[in-house]
Design an enzyme around this catalytic site. Structure first.
Site, PDB file in Angstrom:
ATOM      1  N   TYR A   1      22.644  23.188 -50.005  1.00  0.00           N
ATOM      2  CA  TYR A   1      21.334  22.708 -49.645  1.00  0.00           C
ATOM      3  C   TYR A   1      20.504  23.155 -50.709  1.00  0.00           C
ATOM      4  O   TYR A   1      20.352  24.493 -50.922  1.00  0.00           O
ATOM      5  CB  TYR A   1      21.078  23.156 -48.215  1.00  0.00           C
ATOM      6  CG  TYR A   1      19.641  22.835 -47.849  1.00  0.00           C
ATOM      7  CD1 TYR A   1      19.655  21.598 -47.428  1.00  0.00           C
ATOM      8  CD2 TYR A   1      18.690  23.653 -47.834  1.00  0.00           C
ATOM      9  CE1 TYR A   1      18.099  21.199 -47.011  1.00  0.00           C
ATOM     10  CE2 TYR A   1      17.331  23.372 -47.537  1.00  0.00           C
ATOM     11  CZ  TYR A   1      17.059  22.121 -47.039  1.00  0.00           C
ATOM     12  OH  TYR A   1      15.747  21.681 -46.684  1.00  0.00           O
TER      13      TYR A   1
ATOM     14  N   ASP B   1      19.872  28.083 -58.233  1.00  0.00           N
ATOM     15  CA  ASP B   1      19.040  28.108 -57.022  1.00  0.00           C
ATOM     16  C   ASP B   1      19.019  29.367 -56.377  1.00  0.00           C
ATOM     17  O   ASP B   1      19.960  29.831 -55.451  1.00  0.00           O
ATOM     18  CB  ASP B   1      19.441  26.879 -56.034  1.00  0.00           C
ATOM     19  CG  ASP B   1      18.535  26.953 -54.924  1.00  0.00           C
ATOM     20  OD1 ASP B   1      17.708  27.759 -54.610  1.00  0.00           O
ATOM     21  OD2 ASP B   1      18.614  25.802 -54.069  1.00  0.00           O
TER      22      ASP B   1
ATOM     23  N   LYS C   1      10.922  31.334 -50.877  1.00  0.00           N
ATOM     24  CA  LYS C   1      11.298  32.389 -49.769  1.00  0.00           C
ATOM     25  C   LYS C   1      10.876  33.868 -49.967  1.00  0.00           C
ATOM     26  O   LYS C   1       9.623  34.033 -50.035  1.00  0.00           O
ATOM     27  CB  LYS C   1      12.643  32.162 -49.562  1.00  0.00           C
ATOM     28  CG  LYS C   1      13.354  31.131 -49.187  1.00  0.00           C
ATOM     29  CD  LYS C   1      14.225  31.038 -48.092  1.00  0.00           C
ATOM     30  CE  LYS C   1      14.845  29.891 -47.936  1.00  0.00           C
ATOM     31  NZ  LYS C   1      14.942  29.397 -46.417  1.00  0.00           N
TER      32      LYS C   1
HETATM   33  N1  PLP Z   1      17.485  26.052 -51.988  1.00  0.00           N
HETATM   34  C1  PLP Z   1      18.067  26.846 -50.889  1.00  0.00           C
HETATM   35  C2  PLP Z   1      19.356  27.623 -51.263  1.00  0.00           C
HETATM   36  C3  PLP Z   1      17.419  27.182 -49.634  1.00  0.00           C
HETATM   37  O1  PLP Z   1      18.219  27.640 -48.778  1.00  0.00           O
HETATM   38  C4  PLP Z   1      16.332  26.486 -49.403  1.00  0.00           C
HETATM   39  C5  PLP Z   1      15.670  26.503 -47.942  1.00  0.00           C
HETATM   40  O2  PLP Z   1      16.323  26.889 -47.022  1.00  0.00           O
HETATM   41  C6  PLP Z   1      15.677  25.381 -50.446  1.00  0.00           C
HETATM   42  C7  PLP Z   1      16.378  25.467 -51.474  1.00  0.00           C
HETATM   43  C8  PLP Z   1      14.396  24.796 -49.978  1.00  0.00           C
HETATM   44  O3  PLP Z   1      13.462  25.625 -49.967  1.00  0.00           O
HETATM   45  P1  PLP Z   1      12.058  25.389 -49.269  1.00  0.00           P
HETATM   46  O4  PLP Z   1      12.515  25.462 -47.585  1.00  0.00           O
HETATM   47  O5  PLP Z   1      11.114  26.172 -49.573  1.00  0.00           O
HETATM   48  O6  PLP Z   1      11.634  23.932 -49.447  1.00  0.00           O
END
Ligand code: PLP
Length: 468
Positions: A176, A271, A299
């Site tokens: 994700y 990421d 986060k």
């Molecule tokens: N990348 C990862 C690994 C995530 O876990 C998340 C969200 O849970 C995101 C990107 C997206 O971040 P946001 O919820 O701040 O859009």
């Protein structure tokens, strides 16, 4: 626990039938939750009339209905009926210092009193915040703030395309990376492809390729396929593996990926929205000793102040994200956002990262997680259960259903996933009644989690084992 052992225990768990909470135990749990949470029940009825599904939060438990919170403090959440929960959901990962930490509340209140909360133009806190990230993440030379992890992933991909002139991107099965059109593809369940892509045109995902995890030949094949058809601009991955290591990645595989992408002129994007400043000050990249070209953050860095996302990386690429009218030489790549790099977020990043650094919050949260994992594994062993726990820093995994280990490429596979999801949901509801706020299988421990919270958690799992 080593990757091989996690994978083999996961396969073992997946080969056994799931273990639901017994029917009579579940009906007792549901009536106890209903008795304890009348105000949540009433608010849910109100919410249902004016919100889709009556709930705004993807990660909220929904059985028997979403529980409405009053406040968070330390490692606890208190709901509108006054029930207290040890929080392992922690908003899906941003909470590292516990809820509502005194130092941050005071600093932010003083900041608002002093400067207000928004002016929409450059502020010195932007420099302080960027510096704090750059100080700790050796691969990051420049930083651009955006409004969420989703936006930051979108920006990193656009930047990679702008800098390489190539069009394909490769992600790994089940990962994700936010909910942008091109990345809602093969989410969570490996092999699920466009299962969740309703409303997204096929053209939006046709340049997204999916590579298998921990499979060197499979990866090489996908890269070759992309190179023949428009070229591969970037490989994006969660460095611990999908869902923060729910499907763990092998460190050797990540190092191989770095070498392969370097030789082929493909940008490597880490990421680190979840892992950044949680598994170490230098993120997962420091753990692996791997140097990505671009890093996505979100986060934790903003201390849970919205709205926070960031892309960082090598100056040679990052310079393309300069704001305003493109000028100078080299590629340029348009990104924007009214609240990107807003004063509150940038100040919160600076205060939060400084606090994490000086209080060893990462190490303390990891030590508590280690204690919890050991106690849970002893319990599971003693009871002859094939459940198991493992951790990456303070990212906690408690596998009871091996949901993500099921191959979702067949109808049978999807049915099995749905069955296991229901079972895992039953475990979650049982634990909620025991005063734990959990996320099916995965959780986050904070530096505010106490020994008492650990004991309560182990007792709750012991009761769960009795009830299945
Ligand atoms: N990348 C990862 C690994 C995530 O876990 C998340 C969200 O849970 C995101 C990107 C997206 O971040 P946001 O919820 O701040 O859009």
């Amino acid at each position: 626990m080593k990757t091989d052992e996690i994978l083999s225990r996961m396969r073992e768990l997946a080969s056994r039938p799931p273990r639901p909470v017994r029917e009579e135990a579940m009906s007792r749990v549901l009536s106890e939750i209903r008795r304890k949470t009348p105000a949540s029940c009433r608010l849910f009825e109100e919410a249902r009339a004016i919100m889709p599904g009556g709930v705004q939060h993807m990660l909220s438990p929904t059985t028997p209905y979403p529980i409405f919170m009053d406040h968070g403090r330390g490692c606890h959440l208190t709901d509108v009926d006054g029930n207290r929960y040890v929080d392992y959901l922690n908003g899906g990962g941003p909470v590292l210092l516990g809820h509502n930490p005194d130092f941050l509340r005071r600093k932010m209140a003083a900041l608002i009193e002093d400067k207000g909360w928004f002016h929409g133009l450059p502020d010195e806190y932007e420099i302080l915040a960027c510096r704090k990230i750059i100080e700790h993440m050796p691969s990051v030379e420049k930083v651009r703030f955006l409004q969420s992890g989703t936006e930051a992933c979108m920006a990193a991909i656009r930047l990679a395309r702008a800098c390489t002139g190539k069009k394909k991107i490769i992600k790994f099965a089940g990962t994700y990376h936010g909910w942008s059109d091109q990345l809602v593809f093969d989410l969570w369940l490996p092999g699920s492809g466009r299962l969740l892509a309703s409303g997204i045109p096929e053209s939006a995902t046709e340049n997204t390729l999916v590579a298998p995890l921990n499979d060197l030949d499979g990866l090489a094949r996908v890269i070759e396929q992309g190179e023949r058809d428009g070229g591969v601009a970037a490989v994006i991955l969660e460095p611990l593996g999908p869902e923060s290591g729910t499907l763990p990645i092998d460190a050797g595989f990540v190092r191989y990926l770095r070498e392969l992408t370097r030789t082929k002129g493909i940008l490597l994007i880490f990421d680190e929205v979840v892992t950044g400043f949680r598994v170490g000050l230098g993120g997962a990249q420091a753990l692996f000793g791997v140097d990505p070209d671009l890093t996505v953050l979100g986060k934790i860095i903003g201390g849970c102040f919205p709205s926070c996302g960031a892309v960082g990386g090598k100056a040679v690429y990052m310079e393309a994200l300069r704001s305003g009218v493109p000028s100078g030489t080299g590629p340029s790549c348009f990104v924007a956002g009214t609240f990107g790099a807003n004063l509150l977020t940038c100040a919160a990043v600076y205060f939060t990262l400084s606090e994490i650094e000086t209080t060893d919050a990462i190490g303390r949260a990891a030590a508590t997680t280690e204690d919890l994992v050991n106690k849970l594994n002893r319990l599971f062993e003693r009871e002859g259960s094939s459940f198991f726990a493992y951790r990456y820093g303070s990212i906690l995994h408690i596998e009871t259903s091996a949901l993500f280990a099921i191959d979702a490429r067949t109808e049978q596979g999807i049915l099995e996933v749905l069955e296991r999801k229901q079972v895992a949901g039953g475990h979650q509801t049982f634990l909620l009644n025991e005063g734990l706020m959990t996320l099916m299988g995965k959780g986050f421990v904070t530096s505010a989690h106490t020994a008492e919270a650990v004991e309560q958690t182990v007792t709750a799992y012991a009761r769960l084992l009795e009830a299945i």
